[in-house]
Design an enzyme around this catalytic site. Sequence first.
Site, PDB file in Angstrom:
ATOM      1  N   THR A   7       0.860  -1.187   0.000  1.00 55.76           N
ATOM      2  CA  THR A   7       0.000   0.000   0.000  1.00 55.76           C
ATOM      3  C   THR A   7       0.894   1.234   0.000  1.00 55.76           C
ATOM      4  O   THR A   7       1.984   1.207   0.559  1.00 55.76           O
ATOM      5  CB  THR A   7      -0.873  -0.016   1.274  1.00 55.76           C
ATOM      6  N   ARG A  57     -14.637  -6.506  -0.163  1.00 59.33           N
ATOM      7  CA  ARG A  57     -14.090  -6.059   1.132  1.00 59.33           C
ATOM      8  C   ARG A  57     -13.522  -4.640   0.976  1.00 59.33           C
ATOM      9  O   ARG A  57     -12.829  -4.327   0.013  1.00 59.33           O
ATOM     10  CB  ARG A  57     -13.005  -7.028   1.578  1.00 59.33           C
ATOM     11  N   ILE A  58     -13.829  -3.792   1.923  1.00 59.02           N
ATOM     12  CA  ILE A  58     -13.256  -2.440   1.930  1.00 59.02           C
ATOM     13  C   ILE A  58     -12.334  -2.333   3.142  1.00 59.02           C
ATOM     14  O   ILE A  58     -12.716  -2.722   4.250  1.00 59.02           O
ATOM     15  CB  ILE A  58     -14.373  -1.376   1.974  1.00 59.02           C
ATOM     16  N   THR A  75      -0.439   1.889   6.853  1.00 53.85           N
ATOM     17  CA  THR A  75      -0.335   0.675   6.043  1.00 53.85           C
ATOM     18  C   THR A  75      -0.198  -0.528   6.966  1.00 53.85           C
ATOM     19  O   THR A  75       0.481  -0.454   7.983  1.00 53.85           O
ATOM     20  CB  THR A  75       0.864   0.713   5.088  1.00 53.85           C
ATOM     21  N   GLY A  76      -0.867  -1.611   6.598  1.00 54.79           N
ATOM     22  CA  GLY A  76      -0.800  -2.818   7.421  1.00 54.79           C
ATOM     23  C   GLY A  76      -2.136  -3.535   7.386  1.00 54.79           C
ATOM     24  O   GLY A  76      -2.907  -3.379   6.434  1.00 54.79           O
ATOM     25  N   ASN A  77      -2.375  -4.295   8.428  1.00 51.18           N
ATOM     26  CA  ASN A  77      -3.598  -5.092   8.474  1.00 51.18           C
ATOM     27  C   ASN A  77      -4.807  -4.188   8.708  1.00 51.18           C
ATOM     28  O   ASN A  77      -5.104  -3.774   9.828  1.00 51.18           O
ATOM     29  CB  ASN A  77      -3.455  -6.134   9.586  1.00 51.18           C
ATOM     30  N   GLY A  78      -5.502  -3.886   7.636  1.00 54.67           N
ATOM     31  CA  GLY A  78      -6.525  -2.849   7.639  1.00 54.67           C
ATOM     32  C   GLY A  78      -7.639  -3.043   8.645  1.00 54.67           C
ATOM     33  O   GLY A  78      -8.191  -2.061   9.161  1.00 54.67           O
TER      34      GLY A  78
HETATM   35  N1  ASP Z   1      -4.104  -1.471   4.857  1.00 55.04           N
HETATM   36  C1  ASP Z   1      -4.295  -2.170   3.620  1.00 55.04           C
HETATM   37  C2  ASP Z   1      -5.583  -2.932   3.697  1.00 55.04           C
HETATM   38  O1  ASP Z   1      -5.816  -3.594   4.684  1.00 55.04           O
HETATM   39  C3  ASP Z   1      -3.204  -3.124   3.252  1.00 55.04           C
HETATM   40  C4  ASP Z   1      -1.793  -2.607   3.396  1.00 55.04           C
HETATM   41  O2  ASP Z   1      -1.579  -1.548   3.939  1.00 55.04           O
HETATM   42  O3  ASP Z   1      -0.875  -3.274   2.924  1.00 55.04           O
HETATM   43  O4  ASP Z   1      -6.328  -2.895   2.750  1.00 55.04           O
END
Ligand code: ASP
Length: 380
Positions: free
Chosen positions: A242, A270-271, A293-296
Site C-alpha cells: 500500500t 471487502r473495503i 499501512t498494514g492489516n486494515g
Molecule cells: N491497509 C491495507 C488494507 O488492509 C493493506 C496494506 O496496507 O498493505 O487494505
Amino acid sequence: MLPLFSICSFRSTRATSVNQPSRSQRRNTTTETNHSTVKSEGLPEVDMAMARPSRFALVLHGGAGVIPPDSLPPPTREKYVVALKEALLAGYTVLNEGGTSLDATEAAVRVMEDCPLFNAGKGAVFSRDGKNMCEASIMDGRTMKAGATTLLTTVKNPISLARVIKDTTPHVFIAAPEAEKLAAESGLEIVDPSYFFTEHRWKQHLEQPADSPAISESAPAHYKDQLPSYSEKDADPYPQGTVGACALDTHGDLAAATSTGGKTNKWTYRIGDTPLISCGTYAENRYAAVSGTGNGEFFIRYAVAYDIVAQMKYGTNVSLAKAADKTIHETMKNAGGEGGVVAVDAHGRVALPFNTTGMYRGFIKEDGVPHVAIFHGEWY
Ligand code: ASP
C-alpha cells in the site's frame, strides 16, 4: 552509487540529488556496496533529520509487512530504493516550488501507483475472485475536506479520483461504479481492468490460502465450518505495498493521501482502512497528517490515523513521534495489529514507526536530501 534507472513513470528534474549525495550525506558514515550507498551507521543523523523542523516536508510509505530480508536480494532492494526516491522527489518538486501539500501528496502517490512494485494502481493485489479492486483517500488538513473511493477496477490513478471527489462533490466517499463514471467525466485516465495484471501479484494470489481473517470472521457459520483453521500471522503474508504520503507545505498546510489494492485474496467487495478517513488517512493542520499501512481490519477498529492526532489534540505537549509510537508499538501491537504509519506535524517533523519486519518508507525536507529505508536501521 545508485544507477538511476527508472522503473516508474516519473522522471525527476532533481535526479542528481539521488545520484550525488549532499555534503551532509557525505559526512555520514557510509558503506559502499555494489548496489547502493547504505548509511548503516550514522543513524542518529537520520533521527535528527526526522526531528528537525522544516518549512516543508514530505514523508511516504510503500507498505509495511512481513518482509523477510532474503526475499529482497540487492537488485530488488535497489529497485524499491529508486522508486521511493522518485516518489519523494516528485513531491519535493511541488513543495519546493511553493505548491500545496495536496498536490505534493497526490504527485508522490501517483508515482507509486504507476510503479508495479507497489500494491496500488498498477501493482494492485488480487481479490480471492481474481479481481484487482483499488481504493484511495486524500485529506486536506486546512479545510478538513476529504475524498475517498473504493471498488475501482478501471481508474488508473485512484488517488486522483479521491482528489476529484473531495474537490468537486458534496460527499466524502463514493464507490464504483458511480465513482468510475465521475472519473471518466473528469477526464481521468480510464484503463481496461487487465492493465492492473502483474505476474508477481497473480502468483501471490495463487499461492495464498483464501482463508484470511477477514473471510473467517465475517463468514456465515455454515461457511466458516468449511474453512480450514488459520493463524492471523499466516493469513496474509503479503500485506505490504500500500502507498501513502503526507506533506507540510510552505503555506503551513498539511495533507495526507493513501492508495491500495487491499489485501491479497480479500473478499472481492471487502473495503479496508485505506479509503476510510481517520483509519488509514487523516490530516488536521494544527496537529499532523497521517497515512497508514498494514492489516486494515485493525486500522479500522482502532481508528489508527485519528488515534495519533487525538493524543496530540487532547493530551498535554504530546509530540507526533510519541503519539505515533504509542499507537503503533503499544495499542496496535498489543491488539495483534501489524503495520505502520508515516506522519508529519505542523513544524515539518516526521515520524515513521512500524511494528513489522519492514516498511518501505522515506522522507524529504527543505534541504532536498531524500532518505529511504526498508528495514530497521538501514537508510539509503
Ligand atoms: N491497509 C491495507 C488494507 O488492509 C493493506 C496494506 O496496507 O498493505 O487494505
